[in-house]
Design a protein around this motif. Structure first.
Motif, PDB file in Angstrom:
ATOM      1  N   LEU A   1      69.793  30.614 -31.080  1.00  0.00           N
ATOM      2  CA  LEU A   1      70.164  31.708 -30.172  1.00  0.00           C
ATOM      3  C   LEU A   1      69.608  31.504 -28.773  1.00  0.00           C
ATOM      4  CD1 LEU A   1      69.610  34.814 -32.519  1.00  0.00           C
ATOM      5  CD2 LEU A   1      71.803  33.900 -31.717  1.00  0.00           C
ATOM      6  N   PHE A   2      68.339  31.065 -28.682  1.00  0.00           N
ATOM      7  CA  PHE A   2      67.654  31.052 -27.381  1.00  0.00           C
ATOM      8  C   PHE A   2      67.297  29.657 -26.873  1.00  0.00           C
ATOM      9  CE2 PHE A   2      66.267  35.011 -29.597  1.00  0.00           C
ATOM     10  CZ  PHE A   2      67.008  35.903 -28.826  1.00  0.00           C
ATOM     11  N   GLY A   3      67.593  28.631 -27.631  1.00  0.00           N
ATOM     12  CA  GLY A   3      67.180  27.304 -27.223  1.00  0.00           C
ATOM     13  C   GLY A   3      65.825  26.940 -27.819  1.00  0.00           C
ATOM     14  N   ARG A   4      65.429  25.693 -27.610  1.00  0.00           N
ATOM     15  CA  ARG A   4      64.240  25.189 -28.295  1.00  0.00           C
ATOM     16  C   ARG A   4      62.963  25.897 -27.863  1.00  0.00           C
ATOM     17  NH1 ARG A   4      61.932  18.956 -28.048  1.00  0.00           N
ATOM     18  NH2 ARG A   4      60.265  19.238 -29.605  1.00  0.00           N
ATOM     19  N   LEU A   5      62.730  26.012 -26.541  1.00  0.00           N
ATOM     20  CA  LEU A   5      61.471  26.566 -26.062  1.00  0.00           C
ATOM     21  C   LEU A   5      61.388  28.075 -26.314  1.00  0.00           C
ATOM     22  CD1 LEU A   5      58.790  26.262 -24.646  1.00  0.00           C
ATOM     23  CD2 LEU A   5      59.969  26.502 -22.434  1.00  0.00           C
ATOM     24  N   LEU A   6      62.384  28.811 -25.807  1.00  0.00           N
ATOM     25  CA  LEU A   6      62.358  30.265 -25.991  1.00  0.00           C
ATOM     26  C   LEU A   6      62.475  30.638 -27.458  1.00  0.00           C
ATOM     27  CD1 LEU A   6      64.543  31.549 -23.001  1.00  0.00           C
ATOM     28  CD2 LEU A   6      62.045  31.596 -23.255  1.00  0.00           C
ATOM     29  N   GLY A   7      63.264  29.866 -28.195  1.00  0.00           N
ATOM     30  CA  GLY A   7      63.402  30.132 -29.624  1.00  0.00           C
ATOM     31  C   GLY A   7      62.089  29.936 -30.363  1.00  0.00           C
ATOM     32  N   SER A   8      61.323  28.916 -29.969  1.00  0.00           N
ATOM     33  CA  SER A   8      60.024  28.670 -30.606  1.00  0.00           C
ATOM     34  C   SER A   8      59.040  29.788 -30.273  1.00  0.00           C
ATOM     35  CB  SER A   8      59.466  27.324 -30.129  1.00  0.00           C
ATOM     36  OG  SER A   8      60.329  26.272 -30.496  1.00  0.00           O
ATOM     37  N   LEU A   9      59.057  30.231 -29.000  1.00  0.00           N
ATOM     38  CA  LEU A   9      58.173  31.342 -28.630  1.00  0.00           C
ATOM     39  C   LEU A   9      58.556  32.617 -29.372  1.00  0.00           C
ATOM     40  CD1 LEU A   9      57.995  30.731 -24.763  1.00  0.00           C
ATOM     41  CD2 LEU A   9      56.178  30.324 -26.454  1.00  0.00           C
TER      42      LEU A   9
ATOM     43  N   PHE B   1      58.741  24.536 -32.629  1.00  0.00           N
ATOM     44  CA  PHE B   1      59.022  23.602 -31.534  1.00  0.00           C
ATOM     45  C   PHE B   1      59.176  22.179 -32.063  1.00  0.00           C
ATOM     46  CE2 PHE B   1      58.001  21.022 -27.801  1.00  0.00           C
ATOM     47  CZ  PHE B   1      58.795  21.630 -26.841  1.00  0.00           C
ATOM     48  N   ILE B   2      58.254  21.782 -32.984  1.00  0.00           N
ATOM     49  CA  ILE B   2      58.338  20.439 -33.563  1.00  0.00           C
ATOM     50  C   ILE B   2      59.596  20.291 -34.407  1.00  0.00           C
ATOM     51  CG2 ILE B   2      57.253  18.854 -35.205  1.00  0.00           C
ATOM     52  CD1 ILE B   2      54.559  19.944 -34.288  1.00  0.00           C
TER      53      ILE B   2
ATOM     54  N   GLY C   1      62.636  30.044 -37.202  1.00  0.00           N
ATOM     55  CA  GLY C   1      62.734  29.222 -35.998  1.00  0.00           C
ATOM     56  C   GLY C   1      64.117  28.628 -35.833  1.00  0.00           C
ATOM     57  N   GLY C   2      64.733  28.206 -36.952  1.00  0.00           N
ATOM     58  CA  GLY C   2      66.075  27.633 -36.861  1.00  0.00           C
ATOM     59  C   GLY C   2      67.065  28.619 -36.279  1.00  0.00           C
ATOM     60  N   ALA C   3      66.969  29.857 -36.738  1.00  0.00           N
ATOM     61  CA  ALA C   3      67.909  30.876 -36.258  1.00  0.00           C
ATOM     62  C   ALA C   3      67.656  31.214 -34.795  1.00  0.00           C
ATOM     63  CB  ALA C   3      67.782  32.130 -37.120  1.00  0.00           C
ATOM     64  N   LEU C   4      66.380  31.380 -34.441  1.00  0.00           N
ATOM     65  CA  LEU C   4      66.068  31.796 -33.069  1.00  0.00           C
ATOM     66  C   LEU C   4      66.301  30.675 -32.060  1.00  0.00           C
ATOM     67  CD1 LEU C   4      62.873  33.975 -33.725  1.00  0.00           C
ATOM     68  CD2 LEU C   4      65.220  34.718 -33.282  1.00  0.00           C
TER      69      LEU C   4
END
Length: 300
Positions: free
Chosen positions: A204-212, A244-245, A198-201
């Motif tokens: 790259l994509f921001g909090r929401l898109l990275g979490s998804l 996300f959290i 999650g940290g890496a993504l």
């Protein structure tokens, strides 16, 4: 003059140490697959063919058979070495003891078929000896190691096919056979996977898109590793929530420079899955079978 006894004692100690090193037993090789070749005798395609053949046997009958090629078993005899390997690898099912191990010591020109307790009624010492003498060693003498091993394995499988063995338990299928033990054992992996991936993504994509994206990656990874669609969906949802959290907590924490964290430190490179522990063994491991020294040996 008193230095002479001391020198003799030192030389004696050195001799004992060297003798100990020279006479040390060959270490039991790591069980990295159904075929372990420490001599480079077999090509990758030959290993793959044997592996598939032995895998099919285990699927069909439950019995496990493995092949080990080592340069030498010295200072042990091949009987001592192969039994030690069989006891360490525990080929065959627990309490069924339907394992067999074909060991070839290439430089010693010796081989042995080690037989588990559960197969000693069919793969008898006499039968194992005939397989060695009539099937394997004639090919070895002509330099056809791959052909000898393959033909020997075929005969071993043929004998096992004629043996009445307990029906193998069905393999965990995709989307079923999910229990609380599987979930609890995989939970830490999912949690830390969500943190690191999650940290890496998120970076790259921001909090929401990275979490998804984290949820999707974790779900796919779970399905590949465990083979459970249900667990993959649970991991995916957990990955989204945790990532996300974690992203919210990370962004709310001040850094040493007074700025809020971006969710992924550029200095961190230890996250994710370790590639160093992977192997092409197909997760093969011994089933807990026992051996009592049954089998036969030969040479060529």
């Amino acid at each position: 003059m008193r230095a002479l006894p001391v020198l003799k004692a030192l030389l004696a100690t050195l001799f004992v140490c060297l003798a100990t090193i020279v006479l040390a037993d060959v270490a039991v090789p790591q069980l990295t697959g159904r075929v372990v070749d420490q001599t480079g005798t077999l090509s990758s395609s030959e290993i793959a063919g044997l592996t598939q053949k032995l895998k099919d046997l285990e699927t069909r009958k439950g019995s496990q058979v493995a092949v080990l090629i080592v340069p030498t078993t010295q200072p042990e005899t091949i009987e001592q070495f192969s039994l030690r390997v069989a006891e360490a690898w525990k080929i065959g099912r627990k309490k069924v003891d339907d394992g067999a191990l074909l060991v070839i010591a290439k430089n010693d020109r010796k081989l042995r078929i080690e037989v588990g307790y559960g197969l000693e009624g069919s793969l008898t010492d006499v039968t194992a000896r005939r397989i060695i003498d009539e099937v394997i060693t004639p090919r070895f003498r002509s330099g056809d190691f791959a052909g000898g091993i393959d033909a020997g394995v075929d005969r071993i499988i043929g004998v096992i096919n004629g043996e009445s063995l307990p029906v193998p338990q069905p393999q965990a299928s995709h989307g079923t056979d999910l229990d609380i033990d599987t979930i609890s054992s995989f939970a830490p992996v999912a949690f830390f996977g969500a943190i690191f991936i999650g940290g890496a993504l998120r970076a790259l994509f921001g909090r929401l898109l990275g979490s998804l994206a984290t949820g999707g990656a974790l779900g796919i990874l779970t399905w590949v590793l465990v083979g459970s669609t249900t667990l993959a969906l649970l991991s995916s949802v957990a990955g989204i929530v945790i990532a996300f959290i974690a992203g919210g907590l990370s962004s709310s924490m001040p850094t040493s420079g007074g700025r809020r964290g971006s969710g992924w430190s550029s200095g961190s490179s230890s996250g994710g899955w370790s590639s160093g522990s992977s192997s092409d063994s197909g997760s093969f491991s011994g089933g807990g079978g026992s051996f009592g020294g049954g089998g036969a040996s030969g040479n060529w």
